[in-house]
Every structure is written in C-alpha cells, then in structure tokens.
Motif scaffolding. Structure first.
Motif, short mmCIF file in Angstrom:
data_model
loop_
_atom_site.label_atom_id
_atom_site.label_comp_id
_atom_site.label_asym_id
_atom_site.label_seq_id
_atom_site.Cartn_x
_atom_site.Cartn_y
_atom_site.Cartn_z
N VAL A 102 0.90 -0.96 -0.10
CA VAL A 102 -0.18 -0.24 -0.35
C VAL A 102 0.49 0.91 0.01
CG1 VAL A 102 -1.41 1.52 0.95
CG2 VAL A 102 -1.92 -0.70 0.90
N ASP B 242 -4.62 -4.03 1.11
CA ASP B 242 -4.22 -4.37 -0.68
C ASP B 242 -4.10 -6.10 -0.38
OD1 ASP B 242 -2.21 -4.70 0.76
OD2 ASP B 242 -0.97 -5.85 -0.54
N SER B 243 -5.06 -6.31 0.95
CA SER B 243 -4.71 -8.22 1.17
C SER B 243 -6.51 -8.68 1.54
CB SER B 243 -3.84 -8.36 2.27
OG SER B 243 -3.81 -8.07 3.74
N GLY C 69 -2.11 -4.25 -6.65
CA GLY C 69 -0.78 -5.17 -6.18
C GLY C 69 -0.91 -6.23 -6.60
N TYR D 104 -7.04 -1.41 -2.10
CA TYR D 104 -6.22 -1.47 -3.59
C TYR D 104 -5.78 -2.83 -4.01
CZ TYR D 104 -2.10 -0.25 -5.96
OH TYR D 104 -0.96 0.62 -7.02
N HIS E 292 -8.19 1.09 -8.24
CA HIS E 292 -6.99 -0.02 -8.63
C HIS E 292 -5.54 1.47 -9.66
CE1 HIS E 292 -10.12 -2.45 -10.10
NE2 HIS E 292 -9.41 -3.50 -10.65
#
Length: 223
Positions: A15, A167-168, A188, A185, A204
C-alpha cells in the motif's frame, strides 16, 4: 448517521511501499529451498497480509518448528537484501499522500524494525513517524480487528470514523471486523474480487484515493 472519515489508516506493504512483490519472490524461493513447493498464487493466498507469527505457524505446521525458525531468519535476510537494492513507493502513493488532508497513520502486519527499514528506504518514514502501529503490539493479527482497533484507540478516533487502505484479503476483512470503512487497493498482487465485499470500495490506482476519501458516498459503507 454515518460519521465522516476522521482518520485514514494505511497498511504498509503493498500500500505504501511496493514490497509485496519482493516478499512473493522470496517466499517462493524459500519454499523451494526448504522443500515446500509454493506457487505465487499459494503465497498470495497463504501469506500476503498475514503477520510474521501467522506465517511462521503455517510453516511450522508443515515443516516443523526448527524449519519455521530457519525460514523466518532466511526471509529477513533475503528480504532486506532485495529491499536495499530496489524498493520504491507504490506507484502514485506520494502524490496521493500530498492530496490527503485527513490525519493518517500506519497499521501493518510487519514489525517495527521492518517498517523502519522499508519506509526509511523509500523516504516515507518521516510522513508517519510517531503514528506507526504493528501487529506485534496486539494479540491477534489480521484478519482479526485487533490491530486496527488498537491504532484507532491510540489515535483517539472512533473506529466508525476510520477508513482503512489495504491490499490484501485478510486486511480488508480486518477492517470490516473493526467496523471501519475499507478501501481495497487492487493494483498489487491480490485480485479485486478477493478484496470486494461489504463496506469496501475497490480501486486500482493510488491516485484515485484522495477523491474516493473525499466523496460523499465514501462516508457510508457500501453493501
């Protein structure tokens, strides 16, 4: 009435700093070295967004405690080497930070030592100094809400007024469990569909984030 956003809580790896790709390569290599063949998809699903302790537990379950300890030491060594030779901020992140007027902090599964290294190498540590929280400070890592609730408490902000940038899949799950709005996000390693869910805005390009935070419809969790 849903509260306006008062605090933006950033994850670190993937991130703020583009380190997840480094971790991915290293974990795949370690799997081959220690006799647990892992594909990139395996690593994303098993390890990305998890705390060091959680990853160690998975390795120990598969290979034993001694191998897990050796794996952890080897990961730190290889990860540090690759961070030192090529780590950059996530694309668009510096511009996004410049455009965000809200208070910010960091809440990461990584250790403080790791964040000092990665944020320091990318020139970002000073932007968050004194407002950096680690999963080592709480009983349970992501996807449990403990870390995000800890960060909100330390920052003096109601969880309902917090927005989390992750991001996970474990990260967005932790944000939802904490009663916070999640911004997933998808630029990634984790596909957008694994980030999507209740109360989550998936995007994105990090340059989109300031506008999403400012938008009136970002104040309310999306179904």
């Amino acid at each position: 009435m849903t509260k306006p956003i008062e605090l933006v809580v950033f994850d670190c790896d993937g991130v703020l700093v583009d380190s997840e790709r480094i971790a991915l390569r290293v974990q795949v290599a370690l799997g081959a070295e220690f006799g647990w063949p892992l594909t990139e998809q395996d690593v994303v699903e098993r390890f990305i967004g998890r705390s060091t302790a959680s990853i160690g537990e998975q390795v120990a379950e598969r290979l034993g405690a001694a191998a897990a300890a050796a794996w952890g030491r080897r990961f730190e060594e290889l990860h540090r080497e690759q961070v030192d030779t090529g780590l950059e901020p996530v694309d668009g992140l510096p511009e996004a930070l410049d455009a965000i007027a809200l208070p910010t902090c960091v809440a990461s599964s990584g250790s403080h030592a790791k964040m000092r290294h990665t944020l320091g190498r990318t020139g970002l540590h000073g932007r968050f100094e004194g407002r950096i929280f680690s999963a080592t400070e709480v009983a349970r890592g992501k996807p449990a809400p403990d870390l995000f609730l800890h960060a909100a408490r330390r920052m003096g902000v109601d969880p309902a007024a917090c927005a989390v940038v992750e991001d996970s899949a474990p990260g967005v799950a932790a944000a939802r469990a904490a009663g916070m709005r999640a911004f997933g996000y998808a630029g990634g390693l984790t596909p957008a569909e694994r980030l999507a869910g209740p109360g989550t805005v998936v995007f994105h390009d990090m340059r989109e984030l300031p506008g999403l935070l400012a938008a009136r419809d970002a104040w309310a969790p999306r179904p």
